[in-house]
Design a protein around this motif. Structure first.
Motif, PDB file in Angstrom:
ATOM      1  N   GLU A  24       0.854  -1.196   0.000  1.00 39.93           N
ATOM      2  CA  GLU A  24       0.000   0.000   0.000  1.00 39.93           C
ATOM      3  C   GLU A  24       0.885   1.239   0.000  1.00 39.93           C
ATOM      4  O   GLU A  24       1.740   1.425   0.861  1.00 39.93           O
ATOM      5  N   ILE A  25       0.685   2.101  -0.997  1.00 39.88           N
ATOM      6  CA  ILE A  25       1.522   3.279  -1.179  1.00 39.88           C
ATOM      7  C   ILE A  25       0.705   4.525  -0.842  1.00 39.88           C
ATOM      8  O   ILE A  25      -0.375   4.717  -1.400  1.00 39.88           O
ATOM      9  N   THR A  97       8.718  -3.665 -15.118  1.00 39.48           N
ATOM     10  CA  THR A  97       8.816  -2.214 -15.305  1.00 39.48           C
ATOM     11  C   THR A  97       7.461  -1.594 -15.005  1.00 39.48           C
ATOM     12  O   THR A  97       6.438  -2.042 -15.556  1.00 39.48           O
ATOM     13  N   ILE A  98       7.459  -0.605 -14.119  1.00 42.59           N
ATOM     14  CA  ILE A  98       6.225   0.125 -13.802  1.00 42.59           C
ATOM     15  C   ILE A  98       6.371   1.525 -14.391  1.00 42.59           C
ATOM     16  O   ILE A  98       7.399   2.183 -14.194  1.00 42.59           O
ATOM     17  N   LYS A 104       5.795   9.214  -7.687  1.00 44.42           N
ATOM     18  CA  LYS A 104       7.161   8.742  -7.917  1.00 44.42           C
ATOM     19  C   LYS A 104       7.333   7.447  -7.121  1.00 44.42           C
ATOM     20  O   LYS A 104       6.986   7.394  -5.942  1.00 44.42           O
ATOM     21  N   LEU A 105       7.856   6.413  -7.756  1.00 46.26           N
ATOM     22  CA  LEU A 105       7.871   5.090  -7.119  1.00 46.26           C
ATOM     23  C   LEU A 105       9.256   4.611  -6.703  1.00 46.26           C
ATOM     24  O   LEU A 105       9.397   3.536  -6.136  1.00 46.26           O
ATOM     25  N   GLN A 106      10.284   5.433  -6.985  1.00 46.87           N
ATOM     26  CA  GLN A 106      11.656   4.969  -6.697  1.00 46.87           C
ATOM     27  C   GLN A 106      11.809   4.466  -5.263  1.00 46.87           C
ATOM     28  O   GLN A 106      12.403   3.422  -5.021  1.00 46.87           O
ATOM     29  N   GLN A 107      11.259   5.203  -4.302  1.00 44.85           N
ATOM     30  CA  GLN A 107      11.470   4.854  -2.886  1.00 44.85           C
ATOM     31  C   GLN A 107      10.675   3.608  -2.474  1.00 44.85           C
ATOM     32  O   GLN A 107      10.874   3.088  -1.378  1.00 44.85           O
ATOM     33  N   TRP A 108       9.786   3.143  -3.328  1.00 44.96           N
ATOM     34  CA  TRP A 108       8.978   1.961  -2.997  1.00 44.96           C
ATOM     35  C   TRP A 108       9.456   0.695  -3.689  1.00 44.96           C
ATOM     36  O   TRP A 108       8.925  -0.391  -3.460  1.00 44.96           O
ATOM     37  N   LYS A 109      10.461   0.810  -4.543  1.00 45.07           N
ATOM     38  CA  LYS A 109      10.903  -0.356  -5.324  1.00 45.07           C
ATOM     39  C   LYS A 109      11.388  -1.503  -4.430  1.00 45.07           C
ATOM     40  O   LYS A 109      11.057  -2.661  -4.678  1.00 45.07           O
ATOM     41  N   ALA A 110      12.148  -1.170  -3.383  1.00 43.63           N
ATOM     42  CA  ALA A 110      12.715  -2.211  -2.521  1.00 43.63           C
ATOM     43  C   ALA A 110      11.605  -2.964  -1.782  1.00 43.63           C
ATOM     44  O   ALA A 110      11.635  -4.199  -1.687  1.00 43.63           O
ATOM     45  N   ALA A 111      10.615  -2.220  -1.287  1.00 47.29           N
ATOM     46  CA  ALA A 111       9.500  -2.860  -0.556  1.00 47.29           C
ATOM     47  C   ALA A 111       8.690  -3.751  -1.499  1.00 47.29           C
ATOM     48  O   ALA A 111       8.261  -4.847  -1.127  1.00 47.29           O
ATOM     49  N   MET A 112       8.515  -3.288  -2.747  1.00 47.36           N
ATOM     50  CA  MET A 112       7.750  -4.089  -3.712  1.00 47.36           C
ATOM     51  C   MET A 112       8.507  -5.381  -4.046  1.00 47.36           C
ATOM     52  O   MET A 112       7.925  -6.456  -4.111  1.00 47.36           O
ATOM     53  N   LYS A 132       9.622   3.882 -13.986  1.00 50.93           N
ATOM     54  CA  LYS A 132       9.923   4.926 -14.977  1.00 50.93           C
ATOM     55  C   LYS A 132       8.759   5.912 -15.048  1.00 50.93           C
ATOM     56  O   LYS A 132       7.632   5.561 -14.747  1.00 50.93           O
ATOM     57  N   THR A 133       9.044   7.100 -15.529  1.00 51.30           N
ATOM     58  CA  THR A 133       7.963   7.992 -15.942  1.00 51.30           C
ATOM     59  C   THR A 133       7.892   7.895 -17.470  1.00 51.30           C
ATOM     60  O   THR A 133       8.791   7.338 -18.117  1.00 51.30           O
TER      61      THR A 133
END
Ligand code: MG
Length: 161
Positions: A24-25, A97-98, A104-112, A132-133
């Motif tokens: 959940e973001i 790839t999202i 912005k999803l960079q900070q959530w990549k590790a949790a995902m 990516k954007t």
């Protein structure tokens, strides 16, 4: 070895939780969908089913079925993995790839990545989550898109290691 590819896209709207890869973001908008709208898990399920030649997510979990209204997409993943297991197959590598202009999803990549490893029973090193954007193309404005490629092992591959 077999390869599978999955693609999905969902629109962002206010008043829904944003769930990506089961995480959940915090964001004021979430993805429209019959289920929780987890576009990443939908792409992963389609990649897994595709590698196994087992059809697609819409066939197994139709959005016309009341049984799947508001369903967690992790349920679709669990069932897809069961179908693979029954066919004697297991995922050995997954690359995602999202595409989203916001959030912005960079900070959530590790949790995902960690959550995907847990759900898939795979080592984190065998999973990649990239964000990516779309660089101002209308493509991902107000939406999130996910693409997934999976490599699946057959029993005969394991003996070859
Ligand atoms: Mg979907």
């Amino acid at each position: 070895m077999r390869i599978g590819f999955g693609f999905d896209s969902h629109r962002l709207v206010e008043g829904r939780k944003l769930i990506l890869s089961g995480v959940e973001i915090p964001y004021p908008e979430g993805l429209v969908g019959h289920s929780d709208g987890d576009v990443v898990l939908h792409a992963v399920c389609d990649a897994l089913l595709g590698a196994a030649g087992l059809g697609d997510i819409g066939e197994h979990f139709p959005d016309t079925s009341a049984a799947f209204a508001g369903a967690r997409s992790s349920l679709f993943l669990e069932r897809s993995l069961e179908m693979l297991r029954d066919a004697g197959l297991r995922p050995s590598s997954l690359d995602i790839t999202i595409i989203a202009d916001a959030p912005k999803l960079q900070q959530w990549k590790a949790a995902m990545r960690k959550n995907l490893a847990r759900m898939l029973g795979m080592e984190e090193q065998r999973i990649s989550v990239k964000a990516k954007t779309a660089e101002a193309l209308a493509l991902s404005s107000g939406a999130v898109i996910a693409q997934a490629v999976v490599l699946v092992e057959e029993p005969s591959d394991v003996g070859r290691r």
